[in-house]
Design an enzyme around this catalytic site. Structure first.
Site, PDB file in Angstrom:
ATOM      1  N   SER A 165       0.843  -1.200   0.000  1.00 46.61           N
ATOM      2  CA  SER A 165       0.000   0.000   0.000  1.00 46.61           C
ATOM      3  C   SER A 165       0.880   1.253   0.000  1.00 46.61           C
ATOM      4  O   SER A 165       1.692   1.429  -0.904  1.00 46.61           O
ATOM      5  CB  SER A 165      -0.956  -0.040   1.196  1.00 46.61           C
ATOM      6  OG  SER A 165      -1.970   0.920   1.071  1.00 46.61           O
ATOM      7  N   ASP A 246      -9.179  -5.260  -5.354  1.00 46.29           N
ATOM      8  CA  ASP A 246      -8.630  -4.017  -4.806  1.00 46.29           C
ATOM      9  C   ASP A 246      -8.859  -2.858  -5.776  1.00 46.29           C
ATOM     10  O   ASP A 246      -8.475  -2.948  -6.942  1.00 46.29           O
ATOM     11  CB  ASP A 246      -7.132  -4.209  -4.569  1.00 46.29           C
ATOM     12  CG  ASP A 246      -6.459  -3.014  -3.914  1.00 46.29           C
ATOM     13  OD1 ASP A 246      -7.149  -2.024  -3.593  1.00 46.29           O
ATOM     14  OD2 ASP A 246      -5.234  -3.081  -3.713  1.00 46.29           O
ATOM     15  N   HIS A 278      -7.728  -5.314  -0.845  1.00 44.26           N
ATOM     16  CA  HIS A 278      -6.528  -4.540  -0.546  1.00 44.26           C
ATOM     17  C   HIS A 278      -5.879  -4.994   0.760  1.00 44.26           C
ATOM     18  O   HIS A 278      -6.470  -4.883   1.837  1.00 44.26           O
ATOM     19  CB  HIS A 278      -6.882  -3.059  -0.471  1.00 44.26           C
ATOM     20  CG  HIS A 278      -5.700  -2.167  -0.292  1.00 44.26           C
ATOM     21  ND1 HIS A 278      -4.724  -2.019  -1.258  1.00 44.26           N
ATOM     22  CD2 HIS A 278      -5.314  -1.378   0.748  1.00 44.26           C
ATOM     23  CE1 HIS A 278      -3.810  -1.174  -0.834  1.00 44.26           C
ATOM     24  NE2 HIS A 278      -4.140  -0.777   0.381  1.00 44.26           N
TER      25      HIS A 278
END
Length: 304
Positions: A165, A246, A278
């Site tokens: 991320s 995601d 995600h």
């Protein structure tokens, strides 16, 4: 008497926080639960925390898998956790367990960085921390650095920089800085691993732009990697993992496409994590699809 946030006038609301007109920032995630380092007697993995720099404060958690011989040299896995640049910690149970699992699976000496987060420090601080932590690892090239585990066990010709991320964003930036500035002699970035990375250009980038008032707009190279930064990535291989469910899947795909077009001379691999949202592999590590992410990272590191 202090005014509660319910009574204040709202100015901005983002995915991770709200901003009120008096300047107050209200984080929308609970404060992270911090756990101390500990040794795992089942696997033989040892962990400890280290100070990277005292001013500004920057620390990291080190993970050393069980070794059969003294002074065994292991690849180094430098990791930046996900956070939206403003939440979570390298010292939470989920990230401790995630990096511990990678250290055991891939047989690496892992360094998980507790970098600065908004609003305690301005957003650019986390980029400086990412670079400082990589320089700190590199300072052990002569075997006389401040951390004994890195002196004794780090193979600095096999350094992998990784993150998920927001940490994937920091990974790109740190490795591009190596191409721009360089590192100490004897240090080689063997690979970069970006898992479900955050980059701009696929939707609302307003949260990142707000956190970084010194930004260059939507084309800021930290938000949307510039071709020259991609071209000068100083590593031989890149792995980009994207999750099927995601919203940031497109960001990872666009990164791979831009990297291929940039003129960079290395090899890049795109892995699609089927059935995952995600960063689900961090928060639901026992699922079969999550285990596959772990195996993919380990196989990439140990690829001959």
């Amino acid at each position: 008497m202090a005014t509660s946030t319910q009574e204040k006038e709202l100015k901005h609301e983002f995915n991770f926080f709200r901003v009120y007109k008096d300047g107050t920032v209200e984080l929308l995630r609970p404060p992270p639960t911090i756990i101390p380092p500990f040794d795992d007697h089942n696997t033989g993995l040892r962990t400890k925390d280290a100070v990277v720099t005292a001013n500004p404060p920057l620390s990291a958690r080190l993970f050393l898998p069980k070794t059969t011989k003294p002074n065994t040299k292991l690849p180094v896995f430098l990791f930046f956790h996900g956070s939206g640049f403003c939440a979570r910690s390298a010292f939470t149970p989920e990230y401790h367990n995630h990096v511990a699992a990678i250290a055991n699976e891939a047989n690496v000496l892992a360094v998980s960085v507790e970098y600065a987060k908004f609003p305690l420090r301005p957003l650019l601080a986390c980029y400086y921390d990412a670079w400082s932590s990589l320089q700190w690892v590199a300072s052990h090239a002569g075997g006389t650095g401040p951390e004994s585990w890195l002196n004794e066990h780090a193979d600095l010709h096999r350094v992998f920089v990784a993150g998920n991320s927001a940490g994937g964003n920091l990974t790109h930036w740190a490795v591009s800085q190596v191409g721009k500035i360089g590192l100490a002699p004897g240090v080689r970035i063997a690979g970069a691993i970006l898992v479900h990375p955050f980059f701009g250009g696929i939707g609302d980038d307003s949260q990142w732009l707000y956190m970084c008032p010194e930004n260059e707009g939507p084309e800021d190279p930290r938000l949307k990697p510039a071709a020259e930064d991609l071209r000068r990535l100083r590593c031989e291989r890149v792995l980009v993992c994207v999750a099927e469910k995601d919203p940031l899947l497109v960001a990872g795909e666009k990164y791979v496409e831009a990297l291929k077009k940039s003129g960079w001379s290395g090899s890049v691999e795109l892995a699609v994590n089927l059935g995952l949202g995600h960063c689900n592999h961090v928060y639901e590590p026992d699922e079969d699809n999550a285990r596959e992410v772990l195996r993919k990272i380990a196989s990439f590191i140990n690829q001959q």
